[in-house]
Design a protein around this motif. Structure first.
Motif, PDB file in Angstrom:
ATOM      1  N   ARG A 135       0.833  -1.206   0.000  1.00  0.00           N
ATOM      2  CA  ARG A 135       0.000   0.000   0.000  1.00  0.00           C
ATOM      3  C   ARG A 135       0.870   1.260   0.000  1.00  0.00           C
ATOM      4  O   ARG A 135       1.972   1.264   0.551  1.00  0.00           O
ATOM      5  CB  ARG A 135      -0.921   0.011   1.218  1.00  0.00           C
ATOM      6  N   GLU A 136       0.337   2.286  -0.617  1.00  0.00           N
ATOM      7  CA  GLU A 136       1.112   3.538  -0.738  1.00  0.00           C
ATOM      8  C   GLU A 136       1.370   4.166   0.620  1.00  0.00           C
ATOM      9  O   GLU A 136       2.457   4.690   0.884  1.00  0.00           O
ATOM     10  CB  GLU A 136       0.367   4.510  -1.655  1.00  0.00           C
ATOM     11  N   HIS A 137       0.365   4.137   1.477  1.00  0.00           N
ATOM     12  CA  HIS A 137       0.525   4.727   2.810  1.00  0.00           C
ATOM     13  C   HIS A 137       0.334   3.625   3.853  1.00  0.00           C
ATOM     14  O   HIS A 137      -0.734   3.012   3.950  1.00  0.00           O
ATOM     15  CB  HIS A 137      -0.497   5.854   3.045  1.00  0.00           C
ATOM     16  N   LEU A 138       1.365   3.348   4.624  1.00  0.00           N
ATOM     17  CA  LEU A 138       1.287   2.349   5.687  1.00  0.00           C
ATOM     18  C   LEU A 138       0.940   3.044   6.996  1.00  0.00           C
ATOM     19  O   LEU A 138       1.803   3.398   7.794  1.00  0.00           O
ATOM     20  CB  LEU A 138       2.613   1.593   5.807  1.00  0.00           C
ATOM     21  N   GLU A 145      -3.901  -4.398  10.396  1.00  0.00           N
ATOM     22  CA  GLU A 145      -4.332  -5.477   9.519  1.00  0.00           C
ATOM     23  C   GLU A 145      -3.209  -6.506   9.342  1.00  0.00           C
ATOM     24  O   GLU A 145      -3.469  -7.716   9.260  1.00  0.00           O
ATOM     25  CB  GLU A 145      -4.743  -4.921   8.151  1.00  0.00           C
ATOM     26  N   ILE A 146      -1.977  -6.041   9.287  1.00  0.00           N
ATOM     27  CA  ILE A 146      -0.847  -6.957   9.183  1.00  0.00           C
ATOM     28  C   ILE A 146      -0.771  -7.837  10.427  1.00  0.00           C
ATOM     29  O   ILE A 146      -0.551  -9.061  10.353  1.00  0.00           O
ATOM     30  CB  ILE A 146       0.458  -6.179   8.964  1.00  0.00           C
ATOM     31  N   GLU A 147      -0.941  -7.224  11.589  1.00  0.00           N
ATOM     32  CA  GLU A 147      -0.926  -7.991  12.836  1.00  0.00           C
ATOM     33  C   GLU A 147      -2.049  -9.032  12.850  1.00  0.00           C
ATOM     34  O   GLU A 147      -1.834 -10.193  13.261  1.00  0.00           O
ATOM     35  CB  GLU A 147      -1.084  -7.047  14.031  1.00  0.00           C
ATOM     36  N   GLU A 148      -3.223  -8.622  12.401  1.00  0.00           N
ATOM     37  CA  GLU A 148      -4.365  -9.538  12.399  1.00  0.00           C
ATOM     38  C   GLU A 148      -4.110 -10.720  11.460  1.00  0.00           C
ATOM     39  O   GLU A 148      -4.459 -11.863  11.781  1.00  0.00           O
ATOM     40  CB  GLU A 148      -5.621  -8.782  11.967  1.00  0.00           C
ATOM     41  N   LEU A 167       9.440  -5.094  10.745  1.00  0.00           N
ATOM     42  CA  LEU A 167       8.990  -4.657   9.427  1.00  0.00           C
ATOM     43  C   LEU A 167       8.820  -3.139   9.389  1.00  0.00           C
ATOM     44  O   LEU A 167       9.198  -2.479   8.406  1.00  0.00           O
ATOM     45  CB  LEU A 167       7.669  -5.344   9.056  1.00  0.00           C
ATOM     46  N   ARG A 168       8.262  -2.590  10.412  1.00  0.00           N
ATOM     47  CA  ARG A 168       8.081  -1.129  10.459  1.00  0.00           C
ATOM     48  C   ARG A 168       9.426  -0.416  10.340  1.00  0.00           C
ATOM     49  O   ARG A 168       9.584   0.543   9.573  1.00  0.00           O
ATOM     50  CB  ARG A 168       7.401  -0.738  11.784  1.00  0.00           C
ATOM     51  N   GLU A 169      10.376  -0.889  11.083  1.00  0.00           N
ATOM     52  CA  GLU A 169      11.687  -0.257  11.063  1.00  0.00           C
ATOM     53  C   GLU A 169      12.352  -0.402   9.698  1.00  0.00           C
ATOM     54  O   GLU A 169      12.910   0.560   9.158  1.00  0.00           O
ATOM     55  CB  GLU A 169      12.569  -0.883  12.148  1.00  0.00           C
ATOM     56  N   ARG A 170      12.288  -1.573   9.109  1.00  0.00           N
ATOM     57  CA  ARG A 170      12.920  -1.809   7.818  1.00  0.00           C
ATOM     58  C   ARG A 170      12.256  -0.994   6.711  1.00  0.00           C
ATOM     59  O   ARG A 170      12.939  -0.453   5.826  1.00  0.00           O
ATOM     60  CB  ARG A 170      12.866  -3.302   7.462  1.00  0.00           C
ATOM     61  N   LEU A 174      14.033   1.776   4.425  1.00  0.00           N
ATOM     62  CA  LEU A 174      14.110   1.461   3.007  1.00  0.00           C
ATOM     63  C   LEU A 174      13.577   2.593   2.142  1.00  0.00           C
ATOM     64  O   LEU A 174      14.121   2.888   1.088  1.00  0.00           O
ATOM     65  CB  LEU A 174      13.340   0.167   2.722  1.00  0.00           C
ATOM     66  N   GLY A 175      12.551   3.241   2.597  1.00  0.00           N
ATOM     67  CA  GLY A 175      11.976   4.323   1.800  1.00  0.00           C
ATOM     68  C   GLY A 175      11.105   3.767   0.693  1.00  0.00           C
ATOM     69  O   GLY A 175       9.965   3.391   0.922  1.00  0.00           O
ATOM     70  N   THR A 176      11.635   3.733  -0.531  1.00  0.00           N
ATOM     71  CA  THR A 176      10.857   3.213  -1.656  1.00  0.00           C
ATOM     72  C   THR A 176      10.622   1.723  -1.465  1.00  0.00           C
ATOM     73  O   THR A 176      11.453   1.003  -0.926  1.00  0.00           O
ATOM     74  CB  THR A 176      11.606   3.439  -2.976  1.00  0.00           C
ATOM     75  N   ARG A 177       9.467   1.293  -1.983  1.00  0.00           N
ATOM     76  CA  ARG A 177       9.102  -0.106  -1.777  1.00  0.00           C
ATOM     77  C   ARG A 177       8.617  -0.705  -3.098  1.00  0.00           C
ATOM     78  O   ARG A 177       7.428  -0.668  -3.392  1.00  0.00           O
ATOM     79  CB  ARG A 177       8.013  -0.220  -0.712  1.00  0.00           C
ATOM     80  N   THR A 178       9.526  -1.262  -3.866  1.00  0.00           N
ATOM     81  CA  THR A 178       9.131  -1.986  -5.074  1.00  0.00           C
ATOM     82  C   THR A 178       8.682  -3.383  -4.677  1.00  0.00           C
ATOM     83  O   THR A 178       9.031  -3.883  -3.608  1.00  0.00           O
ATOM     84  CB  THR A 178      10.317  -2.100  -6.049  1.00  0.00           C
ATOM     85  N   PRO A 179       7.900  -4.079  -5.538  1.00  0.00           N
ATOM     86  CA  PRO A 179       7.425  -5.437  -5.193  1.00  0.00           C
ATOM     87  C   PRO A 179       8.561  -6.392  -4.859  1.00  0.00           C
ATOM     88  O   PRO A 179       8.471  -7.160  -3.900  1.00  0.00           O
ATOM     89  CB  PRO A 179       6.668  -5.867  -6.450  1.00  0.00           C
ATOM     90  N   ASP A 180       9.657  -6.318  -5.638  1.00  0.00           N
ATOM     91  CA  ASP A 180      10.771  -7.231  -5.370  1.00  0.00           C
ATOM     92  C   ASP A 180      11.436  -6.919  -4.035  1.00  0.00           C
ATOM     93  O   ASP A 180      11.827  -7.828  -3.295  1.00  0.00           O
ATOM     94  CB  ASP A 180      11.802  -7.140  -6.495  1.00  0.00           C
ATOM     95  N   GLU A 181      11.556  -5.625  -3.742  1.00  0.00           N
ATOM     96  CA  GLU A 181      12.176  -5.235  -2.468  1.00  0.00           C
ATOM     97  C   GLU A 181      11.311  -5.682  -1.293  1.00  0.00           C
ATOM     98  O   GLU A 181      11.818  -6.169  -0.279  1.00  0.00           O
ATOM     99  CB  GLU A 181      12.396  -3.720  -2.420  1.00  0.00           C
TER     100      GLU A 181
END
Length: 410
Positions: A135-138, A145-148, A167-170, A174-181
């Motif tokens: 999602r664009e905005h986490l 929802e991730i926890e659930e 995950l939050r920290e990473r 990381l900043g940008t989030r491509t599908p592979d990343e």
């Protein structure tokens, strides 16, 4: 004249005397005694047909044949000899053929080959996490929802919180989030969550005795079947195996285990139904020593964790086996479909015997993959084997990397 008359009178007198003697002799002759009257019933013959008087038939003239005309009866043909009864040879009773020894599939890479089965049942976990992380905005709602999603997959509360924090920290760094990343990030964190354990099944005994592996678990987890499949895993790795059928309380458990053993050439030690499980386990190890086998697998009775007496008996089996030498492995078989309920069973067994490894069965069905993480955290011991189907070679050594790849897909 007088002389002649006297002679005649003498002759008459002589004749008379002689006649009298004959008559007297005849009168003195006795008749045989009459037979006593018979008591048998008198059978009255039917009256004969009248053939006299007026009813008599008039004789009829019949033609007469000369001697030449009379034909002699033909000689009877000699009877043909009765056919001899065919000799029926008794069928030879063949001894039952020994079952053909099967060659199990190699265990290396078995989990990779079964990856498709695992992926079908675990797509909701991996794909759901990737969808949320993309999602664009986490925001906070997304992280909830991730926890659930993780909790629904039976990962457990503490491991879920730990994973979400990482995950939050990473993601922030990381900043940008491509599908592979994102996929690479999630894979790293899930593998780390599974822990770095030695997942090999210990079968090397330090002494000059076979390695001894005891399999425990509650009823219905597929424990006997798992023991048979584990024998195939060990045989595929070049080990010789002896099986101990110490589950004497479940009908046909020994037969089931013996069938598994015969398929790979493993000898099964068994006893009478309802016999002493500790005695059979002891004999199995003794037989393994005599045969110089590499491994002895002992299948114990499935026990309800609420029955303290039966759990104490399991401890007795362990103590008796250890008279030959230390137990190398005690594997706890858990049904992965039970989820968090399986953790209750794990706790009770861990209190009675020292669990060294876990076998998760039915992981290809409706099971939730997070139970792998939860049960390891609960016991502090690794998942060593997973069951991914009903086939004989569907028990695979657990490989964290292959497991996570099946969860999140390519």
């Amino acid at each position: 004249m007088e002389l002649i008359l006297a002679v005649v009178i003498a002759l008459v007198v002589a004749v008379a005397v002689t006649s009298g003697l004959v008559i007297s002799g005849r009168k003195k002759k006795q008749l045989p005694p009459a037979e006593p009257p018979s008591t048998a019933p008198t059978i009255t013959a039917p009256p004969a047909e009248p053939h006299v008087g007026e009813e008599a038939e008039t004789p009829r003239e019949e033609p007469r044949r000369t001697v030449e005309e009379v034909e002699l009866p033909a000689e009877a043909a000699p009877e043909a000899p009765a056919p001899e009864a065919p000799v029926v040879e008794e069928p030879l009773v063949e001894e039952p053929l020994a079952p053909e020894i099967e060659v199990p599939e190699p265990t290396a890479g078995r989990l990779v080959r079964l990856r498709a089965r695992l992926a079908r049942s675990q797509n909701s976990l991996g794909k759901g996490l990737l969808t949320l992380l993309s999602r664009e905005h986490l925001d906070e709602d997304t992280w909830e929802e991730i926890e659930e999603t993780l909790l629904t997959a039976d990962v457990g509360v503490a491991p879920t919180q730990e994973l979400v924090d990482r995950l939050r920290e990473r993601v922030k760094v990381l900043g940008t989030r491509t599908p592979d990343e994102l996929r690479g990030l999630l894979r790293e964190e899930l593998v780390a969550l599974l822990g770095d354990f030695d997942r090999s099944v210990k079968t090397e005994s330090p002494e000059d005795t076979p390695g001894v592996v005891m399999v425990v678990g509650v009823n219905g987890t597929g424990k006997t079947t798992t023991t048979g499949k584990l024998a195939r895993v060990l045989v595929a790795d070049g080990k010789s195996v002896v099986l101990g059928a110490a589950d004497t309380f479940r009908a046909a458990a020994a037969d089931q285990l013996q069938t598994w053993g015969e398929r790979v050439g493993a000898h099964t030690v068994r006893g009478p139904e309802g016999g002493d499980p500790a005695s059979i386990a002891y004999d199995a190890v003794k037989e393994g020593i005599a045969e110089k086998a590499d491994v002895v697998l002992i299948d114990t009775a499935g026990r309800l964790h609420t029955k303290t007496g039966l759990m104490d008996e399991l401890g007795k089996v362990k103590r008796v086996v250890e008279k030959h030498g230390p137990l190398d492995e005690i594997l706890l078989v858990l049904d992965a479909t039970t989820g968090q309920n399986g953790l209750i069973q794990a706790r009770v067994f861990a209190e009675v015997v020292d669990i060294t490894g876990i076998v998760l069965t039915k992981l290809d069905g409706t099971a939730k993959g997070g139970i792998v993480v939860a049960v390891q955290r609960e016991l502090g011991v690794p998942v060593k084997l997973v069951g991914l189907g009903e086939g004989p070679d569907d028990l695979a050594p657990f490989e964290p990397g292959a497991f996570v790849d099946a969860l999140i897909g390519d």
